[in-house]
Design an enzyme around this catalytic site. Structure first.
Site, short mmCIF file in Angstrom:
data_model
loop_
_atom_site.label_atom_id
_atom_site.label_comp_id
_atom_site.label_asym_id
_atom_site.label_seq_id
_atom_site.Cartn_x
_atom_site.Cartn_y
_atom_site.Cartn_z
N ASP A 69 -2.94 10.21 3.26
CA ASP A 69 -4.32 9.91 3.46
C ASP A 69 -4.96 10.83 4.28
OD1 ASP A 69 -6.57 8.37 3.72
OD2 ASP A 69 -5.93 6.78 4.95
N ASP A 109 -12.19 7.05 3.02
CA ASP A 109 -11.18 6.82 3.92
C ASP A 109 -10.63 5.25 3.95
OD1 ASP A 109 -9.07 7.46 5.52
OD2 ASP A 109 -10.33 7.72 7.18
N LYS A 120 -10.71 12.95 7.19
CA LYS A 120 -10.46 12.61 8.66
C LYS A 120 -10.37 13.82 9.54
CE LYS A 120 -7.01 8.82 7.59
NZ LYS A 120 -7.44 7.64 8.54
N GLU A 141 -9.58 3.61 1.70
CA GLU A 141 -8.93 3.72 0.27
C GLU A 141 -8.00 2.60 0.02
OE1 GLU A 141 -7.87 5.30 2.68
OE2 GLU A 141 -5.76 4.97 2.31
N ASP A 144 1.24 6.33 5.43
CA ASP A 144 0.55 5.39 4.64
C ASP A 144 0.92 4.68 3.28
OD1 ASP A 144 -1.81 4.09 5.31
OD2 ASP A 144 -3.16 5.43 4.18
N ARG A 161 -7.81 -0.71 0.78
CA ARG A 161 -8.30 -1.83 0.14
C ARG A 161 -8.45 -1.64 -1.11
NH1 ARG A 161 -12.64 -2.00 4.60
NH2 ARG A 161 -11.20 -0.94 5.92
N LYS A 169 0.88 -1.27 0.04
CA LYS A 169 0.00 -0.13 -0.09
C LYS A 169 0.77 1.23 0.04
CE LYS A 169 -3.34 2.57 2.86
NZ LYS A 169 -4.32 2.62 4.10
N1 BES Z 1 -4.65 4.69 6.63
C1 BES Z 1 -5.60 4.28 7.43
C2 BES Z 1 -5.24 3.16 8.57
C3 BES Z 1 -4.34 3.87 9.65
C4 BES Z 1 -4.78 4.25 10.85
C5 BES Z 1 -3.03 3.61 9.56
C6 BES Z 1 -3.87 4.86 11.69
C7 BES Z 1 -2.12 4.01 10.39
C8 BES Z 1 -2.73 4.62 11.56
C9 BES Z 1 -6.82 3.63 6.51
O1 BES Z 1 -6.74 4.24 5.02
C10 BES Z 1 -8.07 4.24 7.08
O2 BES Z 1 -8.32 5.37 7.06
N2 BES Z 1 -8.78 3.18 7.45
C11 BES Z 1 -10.02 3.47 7.97
C12 BES Z 1 -11.10 2.32 7.55
C13 BES Z 1 -12.56 2.78 7.93
C14 BES Z 1 -12.81 4.03 7.27
C15 BES Z 1 -13.22 1.16 7.51
C16 BES Z 1 -10.02 3.15 9.55
O3 BES Z 1 -9.13 2.21 10.03
O4 BES Z 1 -10.46 4.05 10.29
ZN ZN Z 2 -5.04 4.68 4.56
MN MN Z 3 -7.93 5.91 4.89
#
Ligand code: BES
Ligand code: ZN
Ligand code: MN
Length: 504
Positions: free
Chosen positions: A271, A348, A278, A350, A289, A352, A266
Site C-alpha cells: 500500500d 489511500d 503516503k 483503498e 497490508d 474498503r 484485505k
Molecule cells: N493500510 C492502511 C491502514 C494501516 C495503517 C494499516 C497503518 C496498518 C498500519 C490503509 O489503507 C490506509 O491507508 N488508511 C488510511 C485511510 C484514510 C485515508 C481515510 C488511514 O488510516 O490513514
Molecule cells: Zn491499506
Molecule cells: Mn491505504
C-alpha cells in the site's frame, strides 16, 4: 521457513527426560515470586525459590531466565518463565500459560528439545501450553542467503508434563500443531516483501497451501474476469500497478456442514497510498497490508485440517496499490460489484474498496455469517494501540468474536458503528464516497463496509468486521509468543469462532 515441531505429553518419568532445557513457571505476587507447581521435589523448589529475589526474578510476563540444571531432572538447564500473578479465573490462567510458555519457547531458539512442567488443571490448560510452544517456536529466514546460519533454529520438540488424560491431551496437541502451522504461514506471508509477494504469487501461494486438503477447492479470478464480473473496487485499486489484481475463493465444503461462514480478507500486497501517496516513513510497514487475506486463507486451511463440520470460504481481495499514469485518481468514480458507485476522494482509503467487492460477492453466495478481516485503518492504532484489534458489526457476532478471542488468548475489543457517521459518506456525484468524518476513522471505514453486506428475507446477513491494522505487524520487540514483523493475529480467534459455530 517455518519449522516442524514435535509435541508430546508425559505424566511420569519427567525426571529422566534428557532435554536441553526444563521450563518452569514463576508467579509474581506482592509477597515476592514463587515457583508454579511442577514435578520437582519440595526440596529442589525450596532451593530455587531461595535465590529468585537475588537473581531479580519477579515472575513478570516475558521475564525468561536460564539457570543451571537441577538434581531432579536430566535436562541441562532450568528455564524460569514469568506467568504474572496467579488468577482465580481459568481463562486468564490459560492465557498466562500460553503467553509465558510461548515467550520461553521463542527465547529458547537454539535449544532443540525442551520439557515443560507448568500447572495444567484441565485440557484447556494443556492446549494453551501447546499453543504457546507452537506459536513461539518460529523463525523466518526465507530471504537470508548468506546469513541464514546466524539465525538460531527454533525449538523442535517439546514434552509437556501433565496429569490431564492422554487422549484429550493428544487431540489438544494435534490442534495446536495445526493452529501453529496456520499462524506461522500467515506470518511468513506477511513478512514476504512486495518484490516477492504480489497478487499473482499470493494466489499461487493460496493454491499451494490447500492443495492436499480434502473438501477444499480454489478459484482464482484473473483481471479479465474481474473486469467482466464487475469487481470495480479491486480493479480500480489495482489499476496503477504493473502487476494485475486477483480475487481468490478458497472454499472448504465438507459433506456434514450444517452452516457456513464467509471470511473476506484485505490483500493489498503493498500500500503506497496510490496517487494520494503516503510519506516514506508511513510506507515502511505496508507489505503487511495483506495480513487479513493471509489470515482468512490460513483459518480456512486450519479448519479443513481439523475436519470441522462447517463450511468456511476465504475470499482474498488481492491488489497492489501504486501510483502511475494508469492509477485511479482522486475524484474518479468506481462501480463496485453489485452496482454501487463510489467516488474515490483518497486513493489511500483503498482497503474498503477491495473489501466492498469481496463483501458484495460473498453476500451473493448464501452464507449464514460473513466476517471480514483487514488492516484497514491507521485510526485502529490510535484508538486501541498496537496489540488490541477492533471488532465492529452486529451485536451478536461481534460478541462471539470477543468471546472467541478471549478463549484463543487474543485481544479484540468491541467498537460501535454510530449511525451519525453515515451521512459523511454521502457523495455529490456517486452513491458513496470512500472517506468520511475526520474523527472516528476506524468506525467510518466499518460503516462504509456495512453498505456492501447483502440482505436476505430475514434482514442483513449477520456480519462482523475485524480491523487488525496494528496487531497484524509487530514493529517493536518480540513479546510473549509473538515475533517481530508478521504476528498471525486473528487466526486463532477465527478458528475458535468457527469451532464454536460448528458446535465443537
Ligand atoms: N493500510 C492502511 C491502514 C494501516 C495503517 C494499516 C497503518 C496498518 C498500519 C490503509 O489503507 C490506509 O491507508 N488508511 C488510511 C485511510 C484514510 C485515508 C481515510 C488511514 O488510516 O490513514
Ligand atoms: Zn491499506
Ligand atoms: Mn491505504
Amino acid at each position: 521457513m517455518t519449522s516442524e515441531i514435535t509435541l508430546s505429553v508425559a505424566s511420569s518419568g519427567a525426571d529422566a527426560i534428557d532435554a536441553d532445557a526444563l521450563v518452569l513457571g514463576v508467579y509474581s505476587s506482592s509477597e515476592g515470586a514463587s515457583l508454579a507447581p511442577s514435578f520437582l521435589s519440595a526440596q529442589t523448589v525450596e532451593g530455587l525459590e531461595a535465590v529468585l529475589e537475588d537473581l531479580g526474578i519477579s515472575g513478570a510476563a516475558d521475564q525468561v531466565y536460564r539457570l543451571p540444571g537441577v538434581e531432579d531432572s536430566a535436562a541441562k538447564i532450568v528455564v524460569l518463565t514469568g506467568l504474572g500473578e496467579r488468577s482465580e479465573d481459568a481463562a486468564t490462567r490459560a492465557n498466562a500459560l500460553r503467553y509465558g510458555v510461548g515467550s520461553a519457547a521463542r527465547q529458547l531458539a537454539g535449544c532443540e528439545n525442551i520439557v515443560v512442567s507448568v500447572p495444567t488443571e484441565d485440557v484447556d490448560d494443556v492446549a494453551a501450553v501447546a499453543e504457546g510452544i507452537a506459536f513461539g517456536a518460529f523463525t523466518d529466514s526465507q530471504l537470508k542467503e548468506k546469513s541464514a546460519e546466524k539465525v538460531k533454529a527454533p525449538v523442535s520438540s517439546a514434552v509437556i508434563i501433565t496429569d490431564v488424560e492422554t487422549d484429550a491431551a493428544s487431540s489438544a496437541l494435534e490442534r495446536a500443531l495445526i493452529l501453529g502451522e496456520a499462524v506461522h504461514h500467515t506470518r511468513v506471508l506477511v513478512n514476504t516483501p512486495p518484490s516477492h509477494l504480489y497478487p499473482e504469487t499470493f494466489a499461487q501461494q493460496a493454491i499451494e497451501r490447500v492443495k492436499d486438503l480434502d473438501d477444499v477447492s480454489v478459484r482464482v479470478f484473473e483481471p479479465e474476469e474481474l473486469e467482466a464480473e464487475g469487481f470495480g473496487g479491486i480493479m480500480g485499486v489495482g489499476k496503477g500497478s504493473s502487476r494485475g489484481p486477483r480475487f481468490v475463493e478458497v472454499k472448504y465444503a465438507p459433506q456434514d456442514a450444517s452452516t457456513s461462514v464467509a471470511l473476506v480478507g484485505k490483500g493489498i500486497t503493498f500500500d503506497s497510498g496510490g496517487l494520494s501517496i503516503k510519506p516514506g516513513a508511513a510506507m515502511m510497514t505496508m507489505k503487511c497490508d495483506m495480513a487479513g487475506a493471509a489470515s482468512v486463507l490460513n483459518a480456512v486451511a486450519a479448519v479443513a485440517e481439523l475436519g470441522l463440520p462447517i463450511g468456511a470460504t476465504a475470499y482474498l481481495c488481492l491488489a497492489e496499490n501504486m501510483p502511475s499514469g494508469t492509477a485511479t485518481r482522486p475524484e474518479d468514480v468506481l462501480t463496485m460489484r453489485g452496482g454501487t458507485t463510489v467516488e474515490v476522494l483518497n486513493t489511500d482509503a483503498e482497503g474498503r474498496l477491495v473489501m466492498a467487492d469481496g463483501l458484495a460477492y460473498a453476500s451473493e453466495q448464501n452464507f449464514d455469517v460473513i466476517l471480514d478481516v483487514a488492516t484497514l485503518t491507521g485510526a485502529q492504532m490510535i484508538a486501541l494501540g498496537t496489540r488490541t484489534s477492533a471488532v465492529m458489526g452486529d451485536d451478536a457476532i461481534r460478541q462471539q468474536i470477543v468471546d472467541a478471542a478471549e478463549a484463543a488468548g487474543e485481544d479484540f475489543w468491541p467498537m460501535p458503528l454510530p449511525a451519525h457517521l453515515r451521512p459523511a459518506l454521502d457523495s455529490q456525484v456517486a452513491d458513496l464516497k470512500n472517506i468520511g468524518s475526520r474523527f472516528g476513522g476506524m468506525l467510518s471505514a466499518g460503516i462504509f463496509l456495512k453498505e456492501f453486506v447483502g440482505s436476505t428475507d430475514e434482514g442483513q446477513i449477520p456480519w462482523a468486521h475485524l480491523d487488525i491494522a496494528s496487531p497484524a505487524f509487530n514493529e517493536e520487540s518480540a513479546f510473549g509468543f509473538t515475533p517481530k514483523e508478521g504476528t498471525g493475529q486473528s487466526v486463532p480467534t477465527l478458528v475458535k469462532f468457527l469451532e464454536t459455530r460448528a458446535g465443537n
